[in-house]
Design a protein around this motif. Structure first.
Motif, PDB file in Angstrom:
ATOM      1  N   LEU A 305       0.817  -1.213   0.000  1.00 17.95           N
ATOM      2  CA  LEU A 305       0.000   0.000   0.000  1.00 17.95           C
ATOM      3  C   LEU A 305       0.851   1.263   0.000  1.00 17.95           C
ATOM      4  N   SER A 306       1.881   1.301   0.872  1.00 17.54           N
ATOM      5  CA  SER A 306       2.697   2.513   0.969  1.00 17.54           C
ATOM      6  C   SER A 306       3.485   2.760  -0.311  1.00 17.54           C
ATOM      7  N   SER A 307       4.028   1.690  -0.896  1.00 15.57           N
ATOM      8  CA  SER A 307       4.777   1.838  -2.149  1.00 15.57           C
ATOM      9  C   SER A 307       3.867   2.293  -3.272  1.00 15.57           C
ATOM     10  N   ALA A 308       2.683   1.686  -3.337  1.00 13.00           N
ATOM     11  CA  ALA A 308       1.731   2.065  -4.386  1.00 13.00           C
ATOM     12  C   ALA A 308       1.319   3.526  -4.256  1.00 13.00           C
ATOM     13  N   LEU A 309       0.991   3.943  -3.023  1.00 15.30           N
ATOM     14  CA  LEU A 309       0.593   5.335  -2.794  1.00 15.30           C
ATOM     15  C   LEU A 309       1.743   6.292  -3.078  1.00 15.30           C
ATOM     16  N   ALA A 310       2.921   5.966  -2.557  1.00 15.80           N
ATOM     17  CA  ALA A 310       4.067   6.867  -2.702  1.00 15.80           C
ATOM     18  C   ALA A 310       4.455   7.053  -4.155  1.00 15.80           C
ATOM     19  N   TRP A 311       4.585   5.958  -4.890  1.00 16.92           N
ATOM     20  CA  TRP A 311       5.025   6.084  -6.287  1.00 16.92           C
ATOM     21  C   TRP A 311       3.950   6.681  -7.176  1.00 16.92           C
ATOM     22  N   MET A 312       2.684   6.349  -6.907  1.00 17.92           N
ATOM     23  CA  MET A 312       1.605   6.943  -7.706  1.00 17.92           C
ATOM     24  C   MET A 312       1.562   8.454  -7.488  1.00 17.92           C
ATOM     25  N   LEU A 313       1.573   8.886  -6.208  1.00 25.87           N
ATOM     26  CA  LEU A 313       1.533  10.319  -5.911  1.00 25.87           C
ATOM     27  C   LEU A 313       2.774  11.025  -6.427  1.00 25.87           C
ATOM     28  N   TYR A 314       3.926  10.400  -6.250  1.00 29.01           N
ATOM     29  CA  TYR A 314       5.187  10.997  -6.706  1.00 29.01           C
ATOM     30  C   TYR A 314       5.169  11.213  -8.221  1.00 29.01           C
ATOM     31  N   GLU A 315       4.813  10.172  -8.957  1.00 27.18           N
ATOM     32  CA  GLU A 315       4.810  10.303 -10.416  1.00 27.18           C
ATOM     33  C   GLU A 315       3.768  11.315 -10.898  1.00 27.18           C
ATOM     34  N   GLU A 316       2.611  11.352 -10.239  1.00 23.84           N
ATOM     35  CA  GLU A 316       1.585  12.306 -10.649  1.00 23.84           C
ATOM     36  C   GLU A 316       2.011  13.746 -10.356  1.00 23.84           C
ATOM     37  N   LEU A 317       2.642  13.959  -9.194  1.00 24.57           N
ATOM     38  CA  LEU A 317       3.115  15.304  -8.854  1.00 24.57           C
ATOM     39  C   LEU A 317       4.214  15.750  -9.814  1.00 24.57           C
ATOM     40  N   VAL A 318       5.133  14.835 -10.143  1.00 25.04           N
ATOM     41  CA  VAL A 318       6.193  15.158 -11.102  1.00 25.04           C
ATOM     42  C   VAL A 318       5.602  15.416 -12.485  1.00 25.04           C
ATOM     43  N   ARG A 319       4.608  14.606 -12.853  1.00 26.48           N
ATOM     44  CA  ARG A 319       3.963  14.780 -14.159  1.00 26.48           C
ATOM     45  C   ARG A 319       3.295  16.149 -14.260  1.00 26.48           C
ATOM     46  N   ARG A 320       2.573  16.524 -13.196  1.00 27.20           N
ATOM     47  CA  ARG A 320       1.872  17.812 -13.210  1.00 27.20           C
ATOM     48  C   ARG A 320       2.870  18.972 -13.196  1.00 27.20           C
ATOM     49  N   ALA A 321       3.956  18.805 -12.441  1.00 28.67           N
ATOM     50  CA  ALA A 321       4.986  19.839 -12.430  1.00 28.67           C
ATOM     51  C   ALA A 321       5.610  19.972 -13.815  1.00 28.67           C
ATOM     52  N   GLY A 322       5.820  18.818 -14.466  1.00 33.50           N
ATOM     53  CA  GLY A 322       6.369  18.837 -15.822  1.00 33.50           C
ATOM     54  C   GLY A 322       5.455  19.568 -16.784  1.00 33.50           C
ATOM     55  N   THR A 323       4.140  19.379 -16.619  1.00 40.92           N
ATOM     56  CA  THR A 323       3.169  20.079 -17.463  1.00 40.92           C
ATOM     57  C   THR A 323       3.272  21.583 -17.251  1.00 40.92           C
ATOM     58  N   THR A 324       3.375  21.989 -15.990  1.00 44.81           N
ATOM     59  CA  THR A 324       3.482  23.415 -15.657  1.00 44.81           C
ATOM     60  C   THR A 324       4.734  24.041 -16.271  1.00 44.81           C
ATOM     61  N   PHE A 325       5.874  23.364 -16.100  1.00 45.77           N
ATOM     62  CA  PHE A 325       7.123  23.878 -16.649  1.00 45.77           C
ATOM     63  C   PHE A 325       7.077  23.916 -18.173  1.00 45.77           C
ATOM     64  N   HIS A 326       6.447  22.895 -18.761  1.00 37.30           N
ATOM     65  CA  HIS A 326       6.351  22.824 -20.221  1.00 37.30           C
ATOM     66  C   HIS A 326       5.515  23.985 -20.765  1.00 37.30           C
ATOM     67  N   ARG A 327       4.401  24.262 -20.109  1.00 37.99           N
ATOM     68  CA  ARG A 327       3.544  25.364 -20.548  1.00 37.99           C
ATOM     69  C   ARG A 327       4.229  26.706 -20.356  1.00 37.99           C
ATOM     70  N   ALA A 328       4.938  26.852 -19.215  1.00 40.43           N
ATOM     71  CA  ALA A 328       5.646  28.095 -18.963  1.00 40.43           C
ATOM     72  C   ALA A 328       6.740  28.332 -20.003  1.00 40.43           C
ATOM     73  N   ALA A 329       7.408  27.240 -20.383  1.00 40.56           N
ATOM     74  CA  ALA A 329       8.477  27.365 -21.396  1.00 40.56           C
ATOM     75  C   ALA A 329       7.898  27.747 -22.758  1.00 40.56           C
ATOM     76  N   ASN A 330       6.718  27.176 -23.093  1.00 44.56           N
ATOM     77  CA  ASN A 330       6.100  27.489 -24.374  1.00 44.56           C
ATOM     78  C   ASN A 330       5.659  28.942 -24.467  1.00 44.56           C
ATOM     79  N   LYS A 331       5.265  29.523 -23.322  1.00 43.63           N
ATOM     80  CA  LYS A 331       4.832  30.916 -23.329  1.00 43.63           C
ATOM     81  C   LYS A 331       5.977  31.868 -23.649  1.00 43.63           C
ATOM     82  N   HIS A 332       7.193  31.415 -23.302  1.00 46.96           N
ATOM     83  CA  HIS A 332       8.352  32.287 -23.514  1.00 46.96           C
ATOM     84  C   HIS A 332       9.035  32.025 -24.852  1.00 46.96           C
ATOM     85  N   VAL A 333       8.474  31.054 -25.618  1.00 48.27           N
ATOM     86  CA  VAL A 333       9.042  30.780 -26.936  1.00 48.27           C
ATOM     87  C   VAL A 333       8.506  31.757 -27.968  1.00 48.27           C
TER      88      VAL A 333
END
Length: 333
Positions: A305-333
């Motif tokens: 349970l802890s591994s499933a929760l930790a890795w799922m939340l971790y990957e989703e948070l990193v994914r969402r952060a990646g989306t934010t950075f990607h959009r921010a970078a596109n605005k400055h292109v």
């Protein structure tokens, strides 16, 4: 399908997020899982502290406490601190190692480049070979385990009823008074022998389970509407990552449980159980091989349970952060 989730960022964009993103994501995922699953960790410690304890007797002992609910969450603070910062250090170190490994390996770098196949993979992290995943996971866990070892010892002793510690600071003072600095690293050998192989095998099996489960995305029932190409939906990615984490956690917990049982004895009774070899022999001679698997069901359940929760939340948070950075970078292109 009437609704298609917005495209998730590619593995390359997500994994290139600043280290602070991985640290914060790991911290949040670790704290959440530790607090939620603390009763299972507490029961495991009570069962492993002696060969005569069963899960039901441990539950009855805790239930007899004046304040039942807080009693089941005894040790939640040191557990959250240890697991939270341990996860933060582990995920940050792991990402750094995997990034360097992906850079050094042209094959891994090519796989990490966004393609139609990568778009249908649930992972938001660098893709490496099995050997690289094994080494990266083991190295990162050994490093994080050493840094967090004092909190681990305090947590285990605070959870046990062999000690009458009333506070975390009181536990730390007593350990330092009676055993000095070495006392805070009691059982590190067994911990490293348990955690490093566990983490290496975990990363390897986690990635393999994700690969296999992600392949089901090609099934007609899971594909986007005809003619529409889209990255794997976030909800589907989360389900695959949770299932992969749970399967990997249960598998590796079974393999590494003997080290966990020995580690707990050394940390709770360092004068009776001095090191891995002596503790293992004594446990087997006095209580049989079964003692090496004390707390197995609890540990497998908690780790899954802890591994499933930790890795799922971790990957989703990193994914969402990646989306934010990607959009921010596109605005400055």
């Amino acid at each position: 399908m009437s609704h298609i989730a917005p495209p998730a960022p590619s593995s390359s964009s997500s994994s290139s997020s600043p280290s602070t993103v991985h640290f914060v994501a790991g911290l949040g995922a670790g704290v959440f899982g530790a607090v939620l699953l603390q009763p299972l960790d507490l029961l495991k410690t009570r069962v492993q502290q002696s060969g005569s304890h069963s899960i039901t007797s441990a539950i009855r002992d805790i239930a007899r406490s004046p304040n039942v609910l807080p009693a089941f969450w005894r040790g939640a603070v040191p557990s959250a601190l240890r697991t939270g910062f341990g996860s933060a250090i582990y995920f940050t170190t792991l990402n750094t190692i995997r990034q360097h490994a992906a850079t050094l390996s042209q094959a891994a770098a090519a796989v990490a480049t966004p393609t139609s196949d990568a778009a249908r993979h649930s992972s938001s992290l660098p893709k490496l070979s099995n050997t690289a995943n094994l080494v990266a996971g083991a190295t990162a866990r050994a490093f994080a385990g050493f840094i967090l070892m004092p909190l681990t010892v305090i947590k285990v002793r605070y959870e046990s009823n062999l000690y009458s510690y009333r506070s975390i600071t009181g536990a730390a003072r007593d350990i330092y008074k009676t055993e000095r600095i070495p006392g805070f690293f009691a059982g590190f050998g067994a911990t490293a022998a348990r955690d490093a192989p566990y983490a290496g095998l975990y990363v390897l099996t986690y990635e393999q389970f994700k690969k296999q489960l992600s392949s089901f995305y090609d099934h007609p029932l899971l594909l986007p509407t005809a003619g529409h190409k889209a990255d794997m939906a976030t909800s589907l990615s989360a389900i695959i990552n949770f299932a992969s984490g749970s399967l990997a956690g249960a598998t590796c917990s079974f393999i590494s449980n003997p080290f966990d049982a020995v580690k707990t004895r050394i940390q709770l009774q360092p004068h009776s159980y001095r090191n891995m070899a002596q503790a293992s022999r004594r446990m087997i001679v006095e209580e049989g091989v079964r003692s090496l698997y004390d707390g197995l069901v609890l540990r497998m359940t908690r780790k899954a349970l802890s591994s499933a929760l930790a890795w799922m939340l971790y990957e989703e948070l990193v994914r969402r952060a990646g989306t934010t950075f990607h959009r921010a970078a596109n605005k400055h292109v």
